[in-house]
Motif scaffolding. Structure first.
Motif, PDB file in Angstrom:
ATOM      1  N   TYR A  81       0.767  -1.242   0.123  1.00  0.00           N
ATOM      2  CA  TYR A  81      -0.041  -0.126  -0.184  1.00  0.00           C
ATOM      3  C   TYR A  81       0.850   1.157   0.219  1.00  0.00           C
ATOM      4  O   TYR A  81       0.841   2.137  -0.653  1.00  0.00           O
ATOM      5  N   SER A 251      -6.882  -3.935   6.146  1.00  0.00           N
ATOM      6  CA  SER A 251      -5.749  -3.584   5.151  1.00  0.00           C
ATOM      7  C   SER A 251      -5.966  -4.970   4.471  1.00  0.00           C
ATOM      8  O   SER A 251      -6.231  -5.833   4.815  1.00  0.00           O
ATOM      9  N   ASP A 279      -8.257  -1.770   1.342  1.00  0.00           N
ATOM     10  CA  ASP A 279      -6.937  -0.980   1.139  1.00  0.00           C
ATOM     11  C   ASP A 279      -7.266  -0.945  -0.839  1.00  0.00           C
ATOM     12  O   ASP A 279      -7.259   0.084  -1.483  1.00  0.00           O
ATOM     13  N   THR A 281      -4.762  -2.761  -2.883  1.00  0.00           N
ATOM     14  CA  THR A 281      -3.665  -2.389  -3.665  1.00  0.00           C
ATOM     15  C   THR A 281      -3.522  -3.157  -4.906  1.00  0.00           C
ATOM     16  O   THR A 281      -4.320  -4.030  -4.938  1.00  0.00           O
ATOM     17  N   GLN A 296      -8.492   2.808  -2.596  1.00  0.00           N
ATOM     18  CA  GLN A 296      -8.220   3.887  -2.025  1.00  0.00           C
ATOM     19  C   GLN A 296      -7.527   4.825  -3.094  1.00  0.00           C
ATOM     20  O   GLN A 296      -6.776   4.487  -4.057  1.00  0.00           O
ATOM     21  N   ARG A 346      -4.756   3.320  -5.147  1.00  0.00           N
ATOM     22  CA  ARG A 346      -5.099   2.927  -3.902  1.00  0.00           C
ATOM     23  C   ARG A 346      -4.611   3.733  -2.828  1.00  0.00           C
ATOM     24  O   ARG A 346      -3.874   4.554  -3.081  1.00  0.00           O
ATOM     25  N   ARG A 347      -4.930   3.455  -1.448  1.00  0.00           N
ATOM     26  CA  ARG A 347      -4.983   4.085  -0.493  1.00  0.00           C
ATOM     27  C   ARG A 347      -4.066   5.121  -0.122  1.00  0.00           C
ATOM     28  O   ARG A 347      -2.867   5.355  -0.150  1.00  0.00           O
TER      29      ARG A 347
END
Length: 347
Positions: A81, A251, A279, A281, A296, A346-347
């Motif tokens: 992440y 996560s 998350d 990822t 994210q 992502r995040r």
């Protein structure tokens, strides 16, 4: 005159080659402060290319009192992440002709402070801090020195400055969307896998989950943010016949550990266990089954952080993490979304 072999070309070498003054060459290399005629600019650039001239960053820094370097402190370089977020921040800084100097805090508050001190000593033009645990505000000294600083993902609470500004995603909306979607699959008791404590964004995600499922007695689970820790917890729950039927993980690292342990124990996902991770990822698209995630908005978060850092623009509302439907929640192939079903930001 041909440059002597083994000796780096200088500004004066380029000026002689181009038939221009060193001042004009400097204006071309630094894009100012004075304009240069197009044909002269082309002549200078051609001479610089032929001589393989590289501007002296140190000399430029002494003249302009800037280094062209931004320090980026990562909570953990090994977490995908944070790695994906760092890539977007570096790209955004590169587009602004800034060099990124990256330091890995490895989830250590002391290391985070040490890196901030080292970057300030190196006279970076700014600091981007991707902080995970909300420890002490390491940017106090930076702000006192006039070095612009922005947090991404999380910001600390500081008794001296109040809450430092952070570019984050809308965690509440992401959790509500995950809960709502699992309910469409018939789940009413939806467990949440949080971290060891409620520090940082996952703590806020846990609070949003608790609010969304108040009165349902849905179990709260905890483990470290690692695949190994989540796998061990999942094995324990399966052995105790206490595995929930639906789970939201704080996560992706935890979600991947859950999937691995469920597979090893013969627990079908999504047949016996539905999983949604918060998350998104790039790895999440390639698990088995592929993870349904709230993705994210890393690219937009990185861009906003760089704009704030370099331009002092006003903060924008938190970007929303979009729901990417894959198989781990129980969606059929026709219901799934995204590339593999989605490898976006992502995040």
């Amino acid at each position: 005159m041909t440059k002597r072999a083994g000796k780096a070309a200088t500004l004066a070498d380029v000026a002689r080659k181009a038939g221009a003054s060193t001042a004009v060459v400097s204006y071309v290399m630094n894009n100012g402060p004075r304009p240069v005629a197009p044909e002269t600019r082309e002549r200078v650039l051609a001479a610089a290319a032929e001589l393989n001239y590289r501007p002296n960053r140190v000399a430029r820094a002494l003249r302009s009192r800037t280094t062209g370097v931004v320090g980026l402190i990562l909570a953990s370089a090994s977490n995908p992440y944070f790695g994906a977020l760092a890539r977007h921040i570096e790209q955004a800084l590169d587009e602004r002709e800034k060099l990124t100097l990256i330091g890995n805090a490895d989830y250590s508050a002391n290391r985070q402070q040490h890196l901030a001190d080292r970057f300030l000593a190196a006279q970076v033009d700014g600091l981007v801090i991707v902080s995970a645990d909300g420890a002490a505000d390491v940017a106090v000294e930076a702000r006192a020195a006039g070095v612009p600083t922005v947090y991404v993902h999380n910001a600390p609470e500081s008794p001296r400055t109040g809450r430092a500004f952070a570019v984050t995603a809308d965690n509440d909306a992401a959790v509500l969307e995950a809960v709502s979607h699992l309910r469409t699959h018939g789940h009413t008791r939806i467990a949440f896998l949080a971290g060891p404590d409620d520090a940082g964004p996952v703590g806020r995600r846990r609070a949003a989950w608790e609010t969304a499922l108040s009165g349902t007695a849905s179990p709260l689970l905890r483990c470290a943010y690692s695949r190994a820790a989540a796998s061990a917890l999942t094995r324990q729950l399966i052995n105790e016949d206490a595995m929930p039927s639906a789970l939201i993980t704080g996560s992706d690292e935890q979600a991947i550990g859950v999937l691995a342990a469920a597979h090893a124990a013969g627990v079908p996902v999504p047949g016996r266990l539905a999983v949604v991770s918060l998350d998104g990822t790039p790895d999440s698209a390639y698990t088995a089954p592929a993870l349904t995630v709230t993705e994210q908005p890393l690219r937009s978060m990185a861009q906003q952080a760089v704009d704030l850092l370099l331009d002092g623009t006003s903060p924008r509302p938190a970007a929303q993490a979009g729901l990417v439907l894959r198989h781990s929640c129980g969606c059929s192939p026709a219901q799934q979304s995204g590339p593999v079903a989605g490898a976006r930001d992502r995040r």
